[in-house]
Scaffold this active site. Structure first.
Site, PDB file in Angstrom:
ATOM      1  N   ARG A 369       0.829  -1.202   0.000  1.00  0.00           N
ATOM      2  CA  ARG A 369       0.000   0.000   0.000  1.00  0.00           C
ATOM      3  C   ARG A 369       0.866   1.255   0.000  1.00  0.00           C
ATOM      4  NH1 ARG A 369      -5.880   0.349   2.951  1.00  0.00           N
ATOM      5  NH2 ARG A 369      -6.714   1.701   1.350  1.00  0.00           N
ATOM      6  N   CYS A 370       1.787   1.266  -0.928  1.00  0.00           N
ATOM      7  CA  CYS A 370       2.782   2.341  -0.918  1.00  0.00           C
ATOM      8  C   CYS A 370       3.490   2.385  -2.254  1.00  0.00           C
ATOM      9  CB  CYS A 370       3.735   2.067   0.233  1.00  0.00           C
ATOM     10  SG  CYS A 370       5.460   1.926  -0.099  1.00  0.00           S
TER      11      CYS A 370
END
Ligand code: CDP
Length: 795
Positions: A369-370
């Site tokens: 998630r990055c």
């Protein structure tokens, strides 16, 4: 007739309910494990119990004898087909099945294919492997210590455990700025390993058909086209004979980007057996062996002027990559986009050195998630900013305000060379401070302190780069990063849209249709969205790093505009005027001089198949490939208040405010869902979640008893603010990515709040997760608390 009401037709800004949820809440989703093919066999993997050991022998004879077993694969057999090793996405190699050594606990050693998964599992246990243990390495310090065993002795010329040394920025300029500083603030941190841990584990069903020579693979991948290319290269199959289908995905978060040994083995097994072979990973397999995130150590320094101005930043980072360097990231950058750090602050100069090392842990570096290490970048940044303000004796908010980039400074060149696109940082901060009741809380905090209660407030302000490419800068293994959309408008005005992205729960089926509705006036409910099948979807790089809206979403707008351009010509023909005399309003073309005379987009669609002008190609279909001119840079302010119990170290969130400026929101409800999910992951990382290792390399956290997922019970409430909207100047509809912002910026807000609460102890850092015993130790012993491995085996 006048323009359609955009909200009513589910266009931009409509909080349309997610269409995909209709099937999910009825239990009608179609996940990889739901796919059942005639004659299908099942595969299980035997994993190494040791973190580092030489393989003396593997005897699979007992496994072969078990009724129902069809195939036992070992590294030796894979090697005969040149498949014992495979390339990684970062130009390294990774063992598919171990041949010489095992290099982490949980590494794949052998596979069994059988009539059912239970037989396959039993047969795995009947494989006798003799290991000769070697000393394990669980952190970078051990990796570079004198006499450390070389983990990757398979690689020619690899003398030690260092993978790379990389630097970015202006070393000399930074040195000069530090020499002029009134004060230098220093901080040492470890961002621990974490795991994306999607509810659905990884899996694949390979189905090779000898008669057609076609290989179809149903699998949990966030990037089907990249997998197709990888399979073509690794298995040496022709690309047009490979079809990757990524059905519904139960969460990806970066975990489902890499190529895993299980995928490769199921493909080879299907080719050998000429039957479909299904591999579904179990939870421990997922947690112990698939792509980790983070695991970076920081030595950070800020050069400060007494009036609060940051003059320079210097960071020295040590990254623990596990046994194989398999980060899924743009090829040009050794440590992802870590150098996006401090992008929201006006800092003249900076320098980063980064070292990567091999350790005896599962390979990591996935963009959980990055956008490729931006989570670490923003966490380090916001922790350093808080420490610097404290060192200067300045107010946290004021220190940020002094240093944030101003509204009229965009596009802004960051200290490490990025160009941020737009933002209203100070306004977001003001909204956040007002919402949390900043001044009032500071008063309450002082009063509480007088009564022995520990209250704290943590701020995190950040921008992050979302939407790789552009293709000039960003590629993965040489494949340029762009994305695509194909739109087919049928004669009745209904449409089907396909993109090169792949939703994993973000709601693309809902939001992409909204973009079409906005551009064409076709109601969103009349647009079906399909993703994830390489035989039908246009080529794209997939979904990770919140790139879908910035890139595939832009492609959806651009293909819709191509359709509208053709529809305009059809409208001119139907209205018997020239194209120049035709005006557009949502859903309808009309004659400029006679606005009552018009045709709808639906009428144009019918004409495209039944009444096109002479010489016009029939049909209303098109494809757009979008190569973004820049990344999009959303901005966010997260503010948390906490109370820490000095007796136990337990801390509770009192309030949390989130102000996200992600440009134009396509679907405000979905955006809020993304932010809440991200904040919950941030809270989990800060509060309870970690995967660590003991000194023998045993993984602590390979099940949900140890690796905790927050439930609704633990999760605090959030107050979300959406009043600041700064459109991206280069995105066709002004949208910026948002999916990962809260998971990226959130952790520092929680940690800063706890550190603020215990500021009087003089403790500068407690490593995440801030477990009660760590906080208690910091309060009572008044020293920093490290969470870096190795931990004691009984921790
Ligand atoms: O790449 P990924 O889909 O994970 O992230 P994203 O592009 O940030 O989008 C996440 C979800 O939020 C998608 O359904 C987007 O369409 C939606 N979104 C939105 O409605 N408005 C934005 N400005 C950004 C995202």
């Amino acid at each position: 007739m006048t323009a359609l009401d955009e909200i009513k037709i589910g266009g931009l800004g409509a909080s349309r309910r997610r269409v995909e949820d209709n099937r999910f809440i009825r239990g009608k989703g179609n996940y990889t494990d739901d796919v059942v093919l005639p004659g299908m066999l099942h595969m299980e993997i035997l994993r190494s119990p040791l973190a580092h050991a030489r393989i003396v022998s593997i005897d699979a004879s007992r496994a072969w004898q078990i009724p129902g077993v069809h195939l036992v694969l070992t590294g030796e057999m894979m090697a005969t087909r040149n498949l014992a090793w495979m390339p990684t996405l970062s130009y390294d190699t990774q063992a598919v099945l171990a041949t010489d050594k095992v290099r982490f606990q949980g590494q794949e050693v052998a596979c069994v294919v059988a009539d059912d998964p239970y037989i396959a599992k039993d047969a795995c246990e009947a494989i006798d492997v003799e290991y000769e243990p070697l000393p394990p390495i669980v952190n970078p310090e051990q990796a570079v210590a004198e006499g450390a065993p070389v983990i990757r002795d398979d690689k020619e010329g690899q003398a030690g455990n260092v993978i790379y040394n990389w630097e970015v920025g202006d070393a000399a300029g930074t040195e000069r700025a530090f020499a002029q500083a009134d004060r230098v603030s220093r901080l040492r941190l470890h961002y621990p390993r974490s795991h994306p841990s999607p509810i659905e584990c990884c899996g694949s069903i390979a189905d090779f058909n000898r008669a057609t020579s076609k290989l179809t693979v149903y699998m949990t991948t966030q990037a089907p086209h990249i997998i197709r290319a990888a399979v073509a290269l690794v298995a040496e199959l022709p690309e047009h004979m490979i079809r990757i289908i990524s059905p519904d995905i139960g969460g990806g978060f970066g975990n489902k980007v890499p190529v895993y040994p299980g995928y490769v083995c199921s493909i080879l097994a299907s080719i050998l057996l000429e039957r479909p072979v299904k591999w579904i990973e179990d939870k421990t397999g997922n947690l112990i062996s698939t792509g980790y995130a983070r695991d970076i150590y920081l030595d950070g320094e800020l050069a400060l002027r007494d009036d609060g101005k940051i003059l320079a930043v210097r960071m020295n980072v040590d990254s623990d990559h596990g046994a194989f360097y398999s980060d899924a990231q743009p090829s040009k950058f050794k440590i992802g986009l870590l150098h996006s750090t401090f992008a929201c602050y006006d800092i003249p100069v900076g320098h980063i050195t980064a070292r990567g090392t091999y350790t005896n842990k599962a390979p990591g570096g996935v963009a959980y998630r990055c956008s490729f290490r931006v989570t670490e970048a923003m966490f380090f940044q916001e922790r350093m900013v808080q420490a610097a303000a404290q060192d200067l004796g300045m107010d946290q908010a004021e220190f940020r305000r002094i240093n944030l980039v101003k509204d009229d400074e965009f596009p802004f060149r960051t200290p490490f060379g990025f160009l941020t696109d737009s933002g209203q940082y100070a306004k977001c901060l003001d909204v956040g401070l007002k919402a949390i009741g900043y001044e009032d809380f500071r008063r309450q905090q002082a009063e509480a302190k007088a009564r022995g209660r520990l209250l704290g407030l943590g701020i995190s302000t950040m921008t992050e780069p979302l939407g790789a490419g552009n293709s000039r800068e960003y590629d993965i293994l040489g494949i340029k990063m762009f994305d695509s959309a194909e739109l087919k408008v049928h004669m009745t005005g209904k449409a089907i849209l396909r993109t090169g992205a792949k939703t994993q729960g973000q709601g693309h089926e809902t939001t992409w249709a909204q973009i079409v509705a906005h551009e064409l006036g076709i109601p969103a409910e009349d647009v079906v969205v399909e993703e994830g099948d390489t035989d039908t979807a246009p080529f794209g790089m997939g979904t990770y790093a919140s790139r879908s809206t910035p890139v595939a979403g832009a492609a959806v707008a651009m293909v819709s505009r191509k359709i509208r351009a053709k529809a305009r010509r059809l409208a001119a023909h139907l209205l018997e005027v020239s194209e120049e005399d035709v005006e557009w309003e949502l859903g309808r073309f009309y004659v400029r001089s006679a606005p009552d005379r018009g045709v709808t987009i639906t009428e144009c669609a019918m004409a495209a198949y039944s009444n096109m002008p002479d010489g016009m190609e029939p049909g209303l279909e098109n494809t757009a490939y979008y190569d973004p001119p820049n990344l999009t840079w959303p901005f966010a302010v997260y503010i948390v208040t906490v109370e820490v119990d000095p007796e136990t170290g337990v801390w509770d969130v009192l309030n949390m405010v989130a102000v996200d400026d992600c440009g134009v929101r396509i679907n405000p409800m979905i955006v809020e869902g993304q932010i809440m999910g991200g904040l919950t992951e941030a809270y989990a990382m800060a509060n309870m979640q970690f995967i660590t290792f003991d000194d023998e390399g045993n993984c602590v956290g390979s099940n949900y008893m140890d690796y905790l997922l927050p439930t609704a019970w633990e999760t605090p409430g959030y107050e979300l603010h959406s009043e600041v909207v700064t459109p991206s100047p280069h995105h066709p509809i002004g949208a910026k990515g948002v999916g990962e912002c809260a998971a990226v910026g959130g952790p520092a807000a929680f940690v800063n709040a706890v550190m603020d609460a215990i500021a009087d102890t003089g403790v500068r850092n407690i490593d995440m997760p801030l477990l009660p015993d760590r906080v208690w130790e910091a309060i009572t012993k008044r020293h920093d608390v490290s969470g870096a491995p190795p931990v004691r085996a009984d921790d």
